[in-house]
Design a protein around this motif. Structure first.
Motif, PDB file in Angstrom:
ATOM      1  N   GLY A   1       0.853   8.963 -14.842  1.00 37.79           N
ATOM      2  CA  GLY A   1       1.685   9.431 -13.746  1.00 37.79           C
ATOM      3  C   GLY A   1       2.906  10.141 -14.278  1.00 37.79           C
ATOM      4  N   LEU A   2       3.977  10.161 -13.457  1.00 40.44           N
ATOM      5  CA  LEU A   2       5.179  10.892 -13.841  1.00 40.44           C
ATOM      6  C   LEU A   2       5.975  10.160 -14.907  1.00 40.44           C
TER       7      LEU A   2
ATOM      8  N   ARG B   1       1.346  -0.122  -7.470  1.00 40.30           N
ATOM      9  CA  ARG B   1       0.431   0.088  -8.594  1.00 40.30           C
ATOM     10  C   ARG B   1       0.192  -1.168  -9.407  1.00 40.30           C
ATOM     11  N   PHE B   2       1.220  -1.962  -9.622  1.00 39.43           N
ATOM     12  CA  PHE B   2       1.109  -3.017 -10.619  1.00 39.43           C
ATOM     13  C   PHE B   2       1.138  -4.437 -10.071  1.00 39.43           C
ATOM     14  N   ALA B   3       1.588  -4.627  -8.819  1.00 38.87           N
ATOM     15  CA  ALA B   3       1.759  -5.985  -8.302  1.00 38.87           C
ATOM     16  C   ALA B   3       0.779  -6.270  -7.175  1.00 38.87           C
TER      17      ALA B   3
ATOM     18  N   ARG C   1       0.846  -1.197   0.000  1.00 41.17           N
ATOM     19  CA  ARG C   1       0.000   0.000   0.000  1.00 41.17           C
ATOM     20  C   ARG C   1       0.881   1.245   0.000  1.00 41.17           C
ATOM     21  N   ASP C   2       0.248   2.387  -0.218  1.00 40.09           N
ATOM     22  CA  ASP C   2       0.999   3.636  -0.347  1.00 40.09           C
ATOM     23  C   ASP C   2       1.837   3.954   0.891  1.00 40.09           C
ATOM     24  N   ALA C   3       1.290   3.658   2.082  1.00 42.20           N
ATOM     25  CA  ALA C   3       2.033   3.962   3.311  1.00 42.20           C
ATOM     26  C   ALA C   3       3.347   3.196   3.376  1.00 42.20           C
ATOM     27  N   ASP C   4       3.395   2.017   2.746  1.00 47.38           N
ATOM     28  CA  ASP C   4       4.628   1.216   2.765  1.00 47.38           C
ATOM     29  C   ASP C   4       5.744   1.879   1.966  1.00 47.38           C
ATOM     30  N   VAL C   5       5.383   2.703   0.979  1.00 50.71           N
ATOM     31  CA  VAL C   5       6.389   3.413   0.188  1.00 50.71           C
ATOM     32  C   VAL C   5       7.180   4.356   1.101  1.00 50.71           C
ATOM     33  N   VAL C   6       6.481   5.061   1.964  1.00 51.67           N
ATOM     34  CA  VAL C   6       7.139   5.979   2.905  1.00 51.67           C
ATOM     35  C   VAL C   6       8.027   5.204   3.864  1.00 51.67           C
TER      36      VAL C   6
ATOM     37  N   GLU D   1      10.314   5.316  -6.384  1.00 50.67           N
ATOM     38  CA  GLU D   1       9.805   4.935  -7.698  1.00 50.67           C
ATOM     39  C   GLU D   1       9.602   3.420  -7.812  1.00 50.67           C
ATOM     40  N   ILE D   2      10.560   2.650  -7.305  1.00 47.55           N
ATOM     41  CA  ILE D   2      10.436   1.195  -7.367  1.00 47.55           C
ATOM     42  C   ILE D   2       9.271   0.724  -6.504  1.00 47.55           C
ATOM     43  N   ALA D   3       9.147   1.280  -5.297  1.00 51.95           N
ATOM     44  CA  ALA D   3       8.067   0.874  -4.395  1.00 51.95           C
ATOM     45  C   ALA D   3       6.702   1.257  -4.960  1.00 51.95           C
ATOM     46  N   ARG D   4       6.609   2.432  -5.594  1.00 53.02           N
ATOM     47  CA  ARG D   4       5.338   2.841  -6.200  1.00 53.02           C
ATOM     48  C   ARG D   4       4.919   1.878  -7.309  1.00 53.02           C
TER      49      ARG D   4
END
Length: 371
Positions: A323-324, A276-278, A235-240, A269-272
Motif C-alpha cells: 500500500g502507500l 487491514r490488520f485487526a 470494514r472499509d465503509a467505516d473508514v469513511v 490512515e489509522i482507521a485503514r
C-alpha cells in the motif's frame, strides 16, 4: 533522550499544509459535491506524503496537481459507469406499505416485553409518570422522597428501558454479566460508570453489545451534539464514516478547512490500519480544552495481533502490505500529540490530539510505548 530530540520538527509539514488549498482548488473546479471534494483532497494529500521522500521539493506542488487531476479523472470514469448501470438496480415496489395499526401493535408489544424486564419499582414509576402523567412532586410525596431524587430514578429507569427495548427489538441476548451494566451506562451517558466498567474495551470484545451500542449512539446523536462520538471500525465503509464524524466534531471546535483535511487524513490512515490488520476496533473523538486552548482528542483502539516491532513500524515508508506505507508515521506527523501502545496478541491503542492553534503550551509530543 527528549521527545523533541527523538522527533525533530519536519520542514515538510508546512509544505503539506500549503499544498491543501492548491489541491482543493484543482479538485473543486471539477467536482461539485463537497463530500467528494474532501475525499479526493485527502487521498491526494495521502499519496503526496507517501511519495515525498522520492520527489524533489520544488516539484512537489506539480506532483500534487497531477495526482489530484488523475484522481478526479478516475472518479469521473467510475461515476459514468455507475450511472450507465443504474437502471438495472431499479425495482418497482408495487406492494402496499404495512398498516400503521400493525406497526403500532408491534411497537407496543416490544415496549411491553421490555417493561416486564424492569424491576417492579422502576416499572411502576415509569407507568405512573409516562402513562398516568403524575409529576415528580406528586411521585416524591407518595414515596416520601424529593422531586430531584425521583427525577434521577426516572432517568435510570428510562436508560434501562431503552436497553431492554433494543434487546427485544434486535432479538439478541447478552452473553455475559458485564453486558447489561455497560449498556445501561452507555444509554444513560454516565461517563464515570463507563470508565469504571472499561466500556470501550468491552464493546470491542462483545458482538452483542457492539451491535446494541451502535444503535444507542445513533439515537443519542439525534439530539444535541454529543461531546463524544464513537465509531465502530470493521470494514472499509467505516473508514469513511469515521472521517466524516471526526471532521464534524473538529469543525465545531473551529478548525480551518486546511486543518480539517489534515485531521481527516490522519483518521483515514489509522482507521485503514484497523480494517487491514485487526479483528475489529473503534475510534472515539471528543473535544478537549486546556486554558484558552481548544482541540480534539482521538483514541483509536483495536482487538488485533498488535505490533511486534513498534519502533520499526513508526519509520517513514514502513509497510507490511502493498500500500502507500503512510499509516502511523504519517498520522503522527499530522497531529500535535501522538501516543501509541501495542501489546502483541491483544491489540493497539493510538491516542492523538490536535490543538486549534497548534502545540503552544510545551506539551510532550509524539512518543511510543511498547508494552
Amino acid at each position: 533522550m527528549s521527545d523533541a530530540q527523538r522527533y525533530p520538527a519536519v520542514d515538510e509539514d508546512d509544505v503539506f499544509v500549503e499544498l491543501v488549498p492548491v489541491v482543493r482548488k484543482i479538485v473543486g473546479s471539477r467536482i461539485r459535491d463537497p463530500h467528494v471534494v474532501d475525499d479526493l483532497v485527502q487521498e491526494t494529500l495521502t499519496r503526496v506524503m507517501a511519495a515525498h521522500s522520492r520527489v524533489e521539493a520544488e516539484t512537489l506542488e506539480p506532483y500534487a496537481a497531477v495526482t489530484a487531476r488523475n484522481l478526479v479523472a478516475s472518479y469521473a470514469r467510475r461515476n459514468d459507469r455507475a450511472r450507465s448501470k443504474t437502471h438495472l438496480l431499479v425495482e418497482v415496489d408495487r406492494s402496499e406499505p404495512p398498516g400503521e395499526e400493525l406497526l403500532r401493535r408491534e411497537e407496543s408489544s416490544m415496549v411491553a416485553a421490555a417493561l416486564t424486564r424492569l424491576p417492579a419499582a422502576e416499572r411502576e414509576l415509569l407507568i405512573a409518570h409516562e402513562v398516568e402523567h403524575q409529576d415528580t412532586r406528586t411521585l416524591a410525596a407518595r414515596r416520601e422522597s424529593t422531586p430531584g431524587a425521583v427525577a434521577a430514578q426516572l432517568n435510570r429507569a428510562r436508560a434501562r428501558l431503552r436497553v431492554e427495548y433494543l434487546l427485544v427489538s434486535e432479538q439478541v441476548e447478552p452473553t455475559g454479566d458485564r453486558c447489561r451494566p455497560v449498556l445501561r451506562a452507555l444509554s444513560a451517558g454516565d461517563r464515570r460508570r463507563q470508565r469504571e466498567l472499561d466500556a470501550g474495551a468491552h464493546l470491542l470484545e462483545c458482538d452483542c453489545c457492539a451491535r446494541i451500542s451502535a444503535i444507542l449512539f445513533d439515537r443519542r446523536a439525534g439530539g444535541r451534539p454529543a461531546d463524544e462520538v464513537r465509531v465502530p471500525i470493521s470494514r472499509d465503509a467505516d473508514v469513511v464514516t469515521a472521517r466524516q464524524r471526526v471532521r464534524e466534531t473538529a469543525a465545531r471546535v473551529g478548525f480551518s478547512s486546511t486543518e480539517l483535511t489534515l485531521i481527516a487524513t490522519a483518521i483515514s490512515e489509522i482507521a485503514r490500519n484497523i480494517v487491514r490488520f485487526a479483528e475489529r476496533g473503534d475510534i472515539v473523538v471528543s473535544t478537549v480544552s486546556e486554558g484558552e486552548d481548544e482541540g480534539i482528542s482521538i483514541v483509536a483502539r483495536d482487538v488485533g495481533p498488535g505490533i511486534a516491532d513498534l519502533h520499526e513500524a513508526m519509520q517513514d515508508g514502513y509497510s507490511t502490505y502493498d500500500g502507500l506505507g503512510l499509516g502511523l508515521p504519517g498520522a503522527r506527523r499530522l497531529m500535535d500529540q501522538f501516543d501509541i501502545v501495542s501489546e502483541p496478541g491483544k491489540g493497539t491503542t493510538v491516542t492523538m490530539t490536535k490543538w486549534r492553534f497548534g502545540n503552544r503550551s510545551g506539551r510532550p509530543q509524539r512518543r511510543e510505548d511498547d508494552t
